[in-house]
Design a protein around this motif. Structure first.
Motif, PDB file in Angstrom:
ATOM      1  N   ASP A   1       0.755  -1.221   0.056  1.00  0.00           N
ATOM      2  CA  ASP A   1       0.289   0.013  -0.050  1.00  0.00           C
ATOM      3  C   ASP A   1       0.880   1.285   0.111  1.00  0.00           C
ATOM      4  N   HIS A   2       2.139   1.244   0.609  1.00  0.00           N
ATOM      5  CA  HIS A   2       3.052   2.298   0.719  1.00  0.00           C
ATOM      6  C   HIS A   2       3.535   2.581  -0.562  1.00  0.00           C
ATOM      7  N   ALA A   3       3.638   1.395  -1.355  1.00  0.00           N
ATOM      8  CA  ALA A   3       4.411   1.781  -2.635  1.00  0.00           C
ATOM      9  C   ALA A   3       3.252   2.210  -3.857  1.00  0.00           C
ATOM     10  N   LEU A   4       2.071   1.711  -3.257  1.00  0.00           N
ATOM     11  CA  LEU A   4       0.997   2.280  -4.490  1.00  0.00           C
ATOM     12  C   LEU A   4       0.809   4.053  -4.025  1.00  0.00           C
ATOM     13  N   ASP A   5       1.165   4.331  -2.701  1.00  0.00           N
ATOM     14  CA  ASP A   5       0.822   5.845  -2.174  1.00  0.00           C
ATOM     15  C   ASP A   5       1.928   6.540  -3.086  1.00  0.00           C
ATOM     16  N   VAL A   6       3.086   5.966  -3.171  1.00  0.00           N
ATOM     17  CA  VAL A   6       4.226   6.566  -3.803  1.00  0.00           C
ATOM     18  C   VAL A   6       3.781   6.882  -5.299  1.00  0.00           C
ATOM     19  N   TRP A   7       3.361   5.588  -5.975  1.00  0.00           N
ATOM     20  CA  TRP A   7       3.076   5.622  -7.305  1.00  0.00           C
ATOM     21  C   TRP A   7       1.864   6.685  -7.465  1.00  0.00           C
ATOM     22  N   ASN A   8       0.944   6.985  -6.797  1.00  0.00           N
ATOM     23  CA  ASN A   8      -0.256   7.673  -6.900  1.00  0.00           C
ATOM     24  C   ASN A   8       0.258   9.195  -6.603  1.00  0.00           C
ATOM     25  N   GLU A   9       1.305   9.422  -5.748  1.00  0.00           N
ATOM     26  CA  GLU A   9       1.745  10.770  -5.297  1.00  0.00           C
ATOM     27  C   GLU A   9       2.826  11.068  -5.988  1.00  0.00           C
ATOM     28  N   ASP A  10       3.901  10.496  -6.089  1.00  0.00           N
ATOM     29  CA  ASP A  10       5.124  10.960  -6.729  1.00  0.00           C
ATOM     30  C   ASP A  10       5.631   9.787  -7.855  1.00  0.00           C
ATOM     31  N   SER A  11       4.658   9.726  -8.913  1.00  0.00           N
ATOM     32  CA  SER A  11       5.138   8.683  -9.867  1.00  0.00           C
ATOM     33  C   SER A  11       6.573   8.656 -10.332  1.00  0.00           C
ATOM     34  N   GLU A  12       7.089   9.713 -10.673  1.00  0.00           N
ATOM     35  CA  GLU A  12       8.538  10.100 -11.216  1.00  0.00           C
ATOM     36  C   GLU A  12       9.180   9.193 -10.282  1.00  0.00           C
ATOM     37  N   ARG A  13       9.113   9.330  -8.948  1.00  0.00           N
ATOM     38  CA  ARG A  13      10.070   8.607  -8.086  1.00  0.00           C
ATOM     39  C   ARG A  13       9.820   7.128  -8.042  1.00  0.00           C
ATOM     40  N   PHE A  14       8.629   6.672  -8.262  1.00  0.00           N
ATOM     41  CA  PHE A  14       8.144   5.476  -8.371  1.00  0.00           C
ATOM     42  C   PHE A  14       8.825   4.677  -9.825  1.00  0.00           C
TER      43      PHE A  14
END
Length: 333
Positions: free
Chosen positions: A252-265
């Motif tokens: 879920d944390h990884a998906l948060d990063v994808w949705n909030e900071d996709s460039e970092r992901f």
């Protein structure tokens, strides 16, 4: 017309393909400095051996960031790379991994006879969509593939979607050859493959030259045969650790990063996949990602699809299906 692949259909359930994979060589897959654990750390102090595939998504992000290591600070965490989900199943069968990332068809195969592994689905990561597709070099419709040779990976989500697509089109005489993604890429480049159902960088390369006839998402919409990417774990690990809760919080944390900071992901995932950022983003967007709560809300559908997949594998002579309760009880995430 391109030359047909001369390799016969593989008969063995477990064919090792561990050395084959699209992406950078294994020696270049270096972990970054582990980041601080974003959730409560686990106290588990045993082994957490993770079998993964080079599929751009949350698992590669977690690996790149070293978050499993950070959140299991007392455990012996290791990662083992496999070419396909069926190879991940082989890893479970040989006792070399405790956690594995694999699609619903290899998961159904693993839970069915004669393999019959004691595994739990601790996470439904995503629903396969446009990230897997059937591509033909010359044909412009599925019906034109009647009597042709079609390549896919054995007992994979792509294999399952291919069989369902052929069934829906009324095609019963197509010859299916099994190749790993890397081997298919070489065969396609050499002009030895007429059509294939595949995923990842291999699919992207084929789509540049061929015609996309259908996608896994379109097959699911037409036939109801959806496929998923699962995280599986041995029942022993589930019973003796907090892997179920911790893994889901990390995903879920990884998906948060994808949705909030996709460039970092995307950047982190592309490093692990050995691909450029643009292609990595394209491959990530080819799936419908699920939070744990979303998967829980879909639990009945996911369990039903897993059982129906096992039934289909039984009809194909790949596995012997068990009672539906067996598959229902295996899905806990």
């Amino acid at each position: 017309m391109a030359r047909k692949v001369t390799l016969g259909v593989l008969a063995a359930v477990f064919t090792p393909l561990m050395a084959s994979c699209v992406g950078a060589p294994a020696t270049t897959y270096e972990l970054q400095e582990p980041k601080e654990c974003p959730i409560d750390e686990s106290s588990y102090d045993g082994a957490v051996r993770i079998g993964y595939q080079v599929i751009p998504g949350s698992a590669l992000f977690l690996r790149d960031q070293g978050l499993v290591e950070s959140c299991f600070p007392h455990a012996n965490v290791s990662w083992v790379r496999f070419a396909t989900g069926q190879d991940v199943v082989q890893g479970f069968a040989s006792g070399s991994i405790d956690v594995g990332i694999a699609g619903s068809p290899p998961a159904a195969n693993a839970l069915s006879s004669p393999i019959d592994l004691d595994l739990k689905v601790i996470r439904t990561n995503d629903i396969t969509d446009s990230g897997e597709a059937l591509v033909a070099r010359d044909a412009t419709s599925i019906e034109e593939l009647a009597g042709e040779n079609i390549v896919t990976a054995a007992n994979s989500t792509a294999h399952y979607s291919l069989l369902k697509a052929l069934e829906a089109a009324g095609i019963t005489d197509a010859e299916i050859t099994f190749l790993s993604p890397e081997a298919l890429l070489s065969a396609w480049t050499a002009g030895d493959v007429d059509a294939a159902f595949m995923w990842g960088p291999t699919l992207s390369h084929m789509q540049q030259e061929g015609n996309t006839l259908t996608t896994a998402g379109e097959v699911a919409e037409e036939t109801g045969a959806a496929t998923h990417l699962f995280t599986l774990a041995t029942s022993e690990l589930v019973d003796n650790s907090d892997i179920h809760a911790v893994w889901n919080e990390l995903e879920d944390h990884a998906l948060d990063v994808w949705n909030e900071d996709s460039e970092r992901f995307v950047q982190a995932t592309s490093v692990q996949a050995g691909l450029d950022a643009e292609l990595t983003r394209e491959l990530i967007e080819g799936k419908k990602h699920l939070y744990q709560k979303e998967a829980e809300d879909m639990a009945e559908e996911i369990r039903s699809n897993l059982f129906e997949t096992a039934e289909f594998l039984d009809q194909q002579g790949i596995a012997d299906v068990k009672e539906q309760d067996h598959y229902d009880e295996a899905v806990i995430g």
